[in-house]
Write a protein that holds these residues in place. Structure first.
Motif, PDB file in Angstrom:
ATOM      1  N   LEU A   4       1.177  -1.114   0.319  1.00  0.00           N
ATOM      2  CA  LEU A   4      -0.011  -0.291   0.332  1.00  0.00           C
ATOM      3  C   LEU A   4       0.542   0.928   0.336  1.00  0.00           C
ATOM      4  N   ARG A   5       0.435   2.024  -0.983  1.00  0.00           N
ATOM      5  CA  ARG A   5       1.539   4.010  -0.668  1.00  0.00           C
ATOM      6  C   ARG A   5       0.799   4.607  -0.321  1.00  0.00           C
ATOM      7  N   TRP A   6       0.530   5.870   0.011  1.00  0.00           N
ATOM      8  CA  TRP A   6      -0.062   6.197   0.861  1.00  0.00           C
ATOM      9  C   TRP A   6       0.306   7.507  -0.571  1.00  0.00           C
ATOM     10  N   ASN A   7      -1.292   7.805  -0.354  1.00  0.00           N
ATOM     11  CA  ASN A   7      -1.721   9.430  -1.502  1.00  0.00           C
ATOM     12  C   ASN A   7      -1.308  10.550  -0.619  1.00  0.00           C
ATOM     13  N   PRO A   8      -0.509  10.954  -0.230  1.00  0.00           N
ATOM     14  CA  PRO A   8      -0.179  12.479   0.561  1.00  0.00           C
ATOM     15  C   PRO A   8      -1.178  13.094  -0.069  1.00  0.00           C
ATOM     16  N   LEU A   9      -1.553  13.504  -1.168  1.00  0.00           N
ATOM     17  CA  LEU A   9      -2.669  15.075  -2.100  1.00  0.00           C
ATOM     18  C   LEU A   9      -4.424  14.519  -1.398  1.00  0.00           C
ATOM     19  N   LEU A  10      -4.374  13.097  -1.366  1.00  0.00           N
ATOM     20  CA  LEU A  10      -6.401  12.791  -1.313  1.00  0.00           C
ATOM     21  C   LEU A  10      -5.934  11.656  -0.057  1.00  0.00           C
ATOM     22  N   TRP A  13      -5.215   5.546   0.705  1.00  0.00           N
ATOM     23  CA  TRP A  13      -4.199   4.785  -0.315  1.00  0.00           C
ATOM     24  C   TRP A  13      -4.744   4.496  -1.637  1.00  0.00           C
ATOM     25  N   ILE A  14      -3.047   3.623  -1.987  1.00  0.00           N
ATOM     26  CA  ILE A  14      -3.056   3.010  -3.481  1.00  0.00           C
ATOM     27  C   ILE A  14      -2.573   1.987  -3.015  1.00  0.00           C
ATOM     28  N   MET A  15      -3.279   1.281  -3.887  1.00  0.00           N
ATOM     29  CA  MET A  15      -2.750  -0.588  -3.667  1.00  0.00           C
ATOM     30  C   MET A  15      -1.967  -1.068  -4.998  1.00  0.00           C
ATOM     31  N   LEU A  69       7.017  13.159   3.766  1.00  0.00           N
ATOM     32  CA  LEU A  69       5.386  12.943   2.616  1.00  0.00           C
ATOM     33  C   LEU A  69       5.050  11.386   2.451  1.00  0.00           C
ATOM     34  N   TYR A  70       5.891  10.872   1.859  1.00  0.00           N
ATOM     35  CA  TYR A  70       5.476   9.338   1.485  1.00  0.00           C
ATOM     36  C   TYR A  70       5.231   8.387   3.110  1.00  0.00           C
ATOM     37  N   LYS A  71       4.791   7.426   2.719  1.00  0.00           N
ATOM     38  CA  LYS A  71       5.066   6.417   3.672  1.00  0.00           C
ATOM     39  C   LYS A  71       4.133   4.533   2.816  1.00  0.00           C
ATOM     40  N   ASN A  72       4.390   3.845   3.237  1.00  0.00           N
ATOM     41  CA  ASN A  72       3.846   2.902   2.690  1.00  0.00           C
ATOM     42  C   ASN A  72       3.480   1.706   4.394  1.00  0.00           C
ATOM     43  N   GLU A  73       2.454   0.672   3.479  1.00  0.00           N
ATOM     44  CA  GLU A  73       2.416   0.343   3.871  1.00  0.00           C
ATOM     45  C   GLU A  73       2.135  -1.641   4.153  1.00  0.00           C
ATOM     46  N   MET A  74       1.896  -2.755   4.583  1.00  0.00           N
ATOM     47  CA  MET A  74       2.107  -3.660   4.012  1.00  0.00           C
ATOM     48  C   MET A  74       0.436  -4.274   3.190  1.00  0.00           C
ATOM     49  N   ALA A  75       0.237  -5.220   1.932  1.00  0.00           N
ATOM     50  CA  ALA A  75      -0.939  -4.783   1.466  1.00  0.00           C
ATOM     51  C   ALA A  75      -1.579  -5.926   1.761  1.00  0.00           C
ATOM     52  N   ALA A 146     -11.243  -7.167   0.999  1.00  0.00           N
ATOM     53  CA  ALA A 146     -11.152  -6.680   2.043  1.00  0.00           C
ATOM     54  C   ALA A 146     -10.904  -5.981   2.314  1.00  0.00           C
ATOM     55  N   TYR A 147     -10.863  -4.610   2.515  1.00  0.00           N
ATOM     56  CA  TYR A 147      -9.798  -3.258   2.432  1.00  0.00           C
ATOM     57  C   TYR A 147      -8.925  -3.167   4.356  1.00  0.00           C
ATOM     58  N   PRO A 148      -7.824  -3.036   3.983  1.00  0.00           N
ATOM     59  CA  PRO A 148      -7.764  -3.069   5.190  1.00  0.00           C
ATOM     60  C   PRO A 148      -7.685  -1.429   5.538  1.00  0.00           C
ATOM     61  N   PHE A 149      -8.168  -0.967   5.775  1.00  0.00           N
ATOM     62  CA  PHE A 149      -8.588   0.621   5.217  1.00  0.00           C
ATOM     63  C   PHE A 149      -9.766   0.992   4.609  1.00  0.00           C
ATOM     64  N   ILE A 150     -10.048   1.964   6.166  1.00  0.00           N
ATOM     65  CA  ILE A 150     -11.938   2.439   4.430  1.00  0.00           C
ATOM     66  C   ILE A 150     -11.434   3.684   3.461  1.00  0.00           C
ATOM     67  N   PRO A 151     -11.729   2.526   2.067  1.00  0.00           N
ATOM     68  CA  PRO A 151     -11.880   3.576   0.486  1.00  0.00           C
ATOM     69  C   PRO A 151     -12.279   4.988   0.814  1.00  0.00           C
ATOM     70  N   LEU A 152     -11.521   6.267   0.019  1.00  0.00           N
ATOM     71  CA  LEU A 152     -12.100   7.524   0.323  1.00  0.00           C
ATOM     72  C   LEU A 152     -13.359   7.543  -0.034  1.00  0.00           C
ATOM     73  N   LYS A 153     -13.903   6.944  -1.141  1.00  0.00           N
ATOM     74  CA  LYS A 153     -15.404   7.568  -1.712  1.00  0.00           C
ATOM     75  C   LYS A 153     -15.997   7.054  -0.287  1.00  0.00           C
ATOM     76  N   LEU A 154     -15.932   5.608  -0.321  1.00  0.00           N
ATOM     77  CA  LEU A 154     -16.347   5.173   1.343  1.00  0.00           C
ATOM     78  C   LEU A 154     -17.077   6.060   2.434  1.00  0.00           C
ATOM     79  N   LYS A 155     -15.310   6.854   2.290  1.00  0.00           N
ATOM     80  CA  LYS A 155     -15.278   7.330   4.084  1.00  0.00           C
ATOM     81  C   LYS A 155     -16.310   8.811   3.620  1.00  0.00           C
TER      82      LYS A 155
END
Ligand code: GLA
Length: 716
Positions: A4-10, A13-15, A69-75, A146-155
């Motif tokens: 997972l890569r973090w999109n700091p502008l939005l 997470w991007i998978m 700015l950037y961060k990543n996580e396990m998918a 099954a996402y480990p985060f809440i996708p932006l549109k749903l959020k």
């Protein structure tokens, strides 16, 4: 590589899942989701772990990025495929209700299981359908992420819902339901537990929402009655989608529910509730509404249609789907639409149907006094009738927003503005002329699923369904033959088309499983069993529209009258079809004009072909029948000159396909449909090739109908 890569502008997470790039494009002969592949066991419905997942339970280790700015996580997470049916070609709406319930049960079971893993924060059930949305696996299936985060549109939806709740103490989705119910304008279908509408704010023209009527935060909250109602509404909406443009309708179906294992949204159950959002990229049959710069780059959707209008189109598509799949439900829905448009009332509503027709052979023969060989087919015109307390006849049409008001028992005048109203007006005049009186006013509702201007006789079905309905509803019980004649007079004398009797006769008197051999000189008729065994009748609409009144139809009838007059100087006959080919050949020098000669030639030889076709049909000889069809088309093209580029292209393409025994235009011509006798085992390739080649040649998108001979006018 999965991470997972973090999109700091939005702020989301991007998978990243590079293996997905290697997903195979399925070849036509192998499908890993068919039980015959050996890749899956036998099943009704099946959960299958995605072979190319973006998220994994055993996610690969990652190297943490060092950055401000950037961060990543396990998918972490899970990607599952839900196989809907072992049948490779099935659509969800073609499955039985109990089968669809099994799909819903499996969705729920998987949602529950996946929710138990505390790392999963959002369980997203969805389906991608159609190549337009990038589907590579055609086998019917949906998916669950099954996402480990809440996708932006749903959020974003959840946050709007939380804010709305804070202010109004109410669930935003419940409020949306209330507003849509109040407005009535965008509702397509509802049952006891669910309601389907295209919301006020939708960004796609046909972006339907299916929403639970009760406040149900999760899919899993529905009881068994609600689940069966969810199956019902999914079936109707997806069936309506495919009926909308007569083609497989691509969509993205997204189930929105509350998040799981997310303390920051622990109250979401109070303010958000489960619903399904459809994202539908088509804006017309062959036009895509792209999510382009404004939509993708700015999240500012530009919708090309009003949801009030597209909802009406979907209501019509719903009726069209139900008319061919579930006549009981069709009736229920027709009554429902009747009461919506005409208001509720205690008087009884009755529905009558008159079908479309094809003419197997014998074109432009009826007004020349010869034999024709038509049969009714399934699309039809439906007339709903209810008595009124006053003397008004209030006419509405599901596919048309205008209302026409006529006065009972007063002769109608031609209406130049709303030309469609002249058909019922003309029929009423014929009733008055015969001395029938209406003892009350009427509410009338029309619905037709016959494409207009396609040569399938939508206008005859229109008048016959109304006339037959009136006659039965008001207790006049006029003979069907008289109904046909009365409708012909209405078209000839009031609407102004010099049509023959074939269409009205076929629409009124056809018989299921039979073709009708009709002698138009004396209206004697007989039925010939029409069992196609290894063949099917494929009607193809060229989608080149014509209108009888505006076409050269009246010109041809005039030309035949003149030709008859010339021949009558020597041969005394009442009509062209009384002349045998031998007599014609002997006397053809009487005609000096090449054009008239060609017209007569068509009529006389086409008449012979009908007689031969009747014999071939009696013998079930479809090879012979096919040859006659081909000759008929060539004569209509070269002698009668009523085909045109589109019909000729369809004809040429069709007869060059494997398994096609014959093809020809049907009806008046100048656009409209062809009929094709095609071997059953070749039908798939036939449709595919004709579609491709015809589109390439003409730019038009043809419609296909596989037809059987149906009954004539009846009460539904
Ligand atoms: C139209 C007319 C019919 C018939 C056909 C051509 O459908 O309504 O009466 O003449 O064209 O065969």
């Amino acid at each position: 590589m999965n991470e997972l890569r973090w999109n700091p502008l939005l702020g989301t997470w991007i998978m990243v899942a590079t293996a997905r790039q290697n997903r195979p494009h399925m070849d036509e002969n192998f499908c890993p989701f068919c039980p015959s592949s050996g890749n899956v066991r036998d099943y009704d419905v099946l959960k299958y772990d995605n072979d190319f997942p973006a998220l994994m339970v055993a996610a690969p280790k990652i190297k943490k990025i060092k950055s401000v700015l950037y961060k990543n996580e396990m998918a972490y997470g899970k990607c599952e495929v839900i196989l809907y049916s072992p049948d490779h070609k099935a659509n969800l709406f073609e499955l039985s209700d109990t089968h669809i319930e099994k799909i819903i049960d499996l969705w729920i079971k998987r949602c529950k299981t996946l929710s138990k893993n505390k790392k999963n924060k959002y369980i997203f059930v969805f389906e991608n359908k159609g190549e337009e949305v990038g589907v590579t696996m055609l086998h019917p299936h949906g998916q669950i992420y099954a996402y480990p985060f809440i996708p932006l549109k749903l959020k974003t939806e959840l946050d709007s819902a939380a804010a709305f709740y804070k202010k109004n103490r109410k669930c935003i989705i419940c409020q949306m339901n209330e507003e849509e119910v109040k407005s009535k304008k965008r509702i397509i279908y509802e049952n006891k537990s669910f309601i389907a509408y295209i919301p006020y704010f939708t960004d796609y023209p046909y972006g339907v929402f299916i929403v639970s009527k009760k406040h149900r935060p999760y899919l899993a909250d529905h009881d068994s009655e609600e689940k069966s109602n969810l199956a019902d509404i999914l079936k109707v909406i997806e069936g309506a989608f495919d009926s909308l443009f007569n083609r497989s309708f691509p969509f993205m179906m997204c189930v929105h529910q509350c998040p799981v294992n997310s303390p920051e949204y622990k109250d979401a159950k109070k303010y958000f509730h489960m619903h399904i959002e459809f994202y539908t990229p088509l804006r017309a049959k062959d036009k895509i509404k792209y999510y382009a710069s404004s939509e993708s780059g700015a999240w500012a959707a530009a919708n090309v249609a009003l949801s009030e209008d597209t909802s009406r189109e979907m209501v019509s598509a719903k009726l069209k789907y139900l008319a061919k799949s579930d006549i009981k439900k069709f009736k229920e829905q027709f009554f429902h639409e009747f009461q919506l448009l005409h208001g509720t009332g205690n008087e009884q509503i009755k529905i009558f149907k008159a079908p479309a027709r094809i003419n197997i052979i014998g074109e432009h023969i009826d007004y020349n006094g010869g034999y024709v060989l038509p049969c009714a087919i399934n699309p039809g015109c439906y007339t709903g009738l209810r008595k009124r307390k006053d003397k008004n006849i209030v006419i509405k049409d599901i596919n048309n927003s205008e209302t026409i008001v006529l006065k009972a028992n007063i002769f109608n005048k031609f209406n130049r503005k709303n030309t469609w109203s002249n058909y019922p007006a003309g029929v009423l005049n014929e009733f008055y002329r015969l001395g029938f009186k209406l003892n009350s006013g009427l509410d009338v509702l029309f619905f037709s699923d016959i494409p207009i201007g396609s040569g399938l006789s939508s206008s005859a079905a229109f008048t016959v369904s109304f006339a037959y309905g009136l006659s039965y509803f008001l207790g006049f019980f006029i003979d069907k033959k008289e109904i046909a004649l009365l409708c012909k007079r209405a078209e000839n004398n009031f609407v102004g088309v010099s049509c023959g009797i074939m269409d009205q006769f076929a629409s009124a008197l056809s018989k299921k499983g039979s073709a009708m051999l009709l002698d138009c000189a004396n209206l004697n008729y007989s039925y010939i069993p029409f069992n196609m065994d290894n063949y099917v009748m494929v009607v193809i609409d060229s989608n080149k529209k014509r209108q009888l009144t505006e076409s050269k139809y009246n010109e041809r009838t005039r030309e035949c009258k003149i030709a008859l007059k010339i021949l009558n100087k020597k041969i005394k006959v009442n009509n062209l079809c009384s002349i045998t080919p031998a007599v014609f050949e002997k006397n053809k020098k009487l005609i000096h004009d090449e054009k008239f000669l060609k017209r007569i030639k068509h009529v006389i030889y086409e008449h012979e072909r009908v007689k031969c076709a009747a014999i071939a049909l009696k013998k079930n000889d479809f090879g012979q029948l096919g040859k006659l069809l081909v000759k008929s088309h060539i004569s209509l093209r070269d002698n009668y000159e009523v085909t045109g580029y589109e019909l000729d292209s369809l004809f040429e393409i069709a007869i060059n396909q494997k398994g096609c025994a014959g093809s020809r235009m049907t009806g008046a011509g100048f656009g409209g449909c062809t009929i094709n006798i095609v071997r059953k085992d070749c039908i798939y390739d036939f449709k595919k090739n004709v579609l491709e080649q015809y589109r390439k040649k003409t730019g038009l998108y043809p419609d296909f109908y596989v037809c059987e001979a149906e009954d004539g006018a009846s009460e539904v």
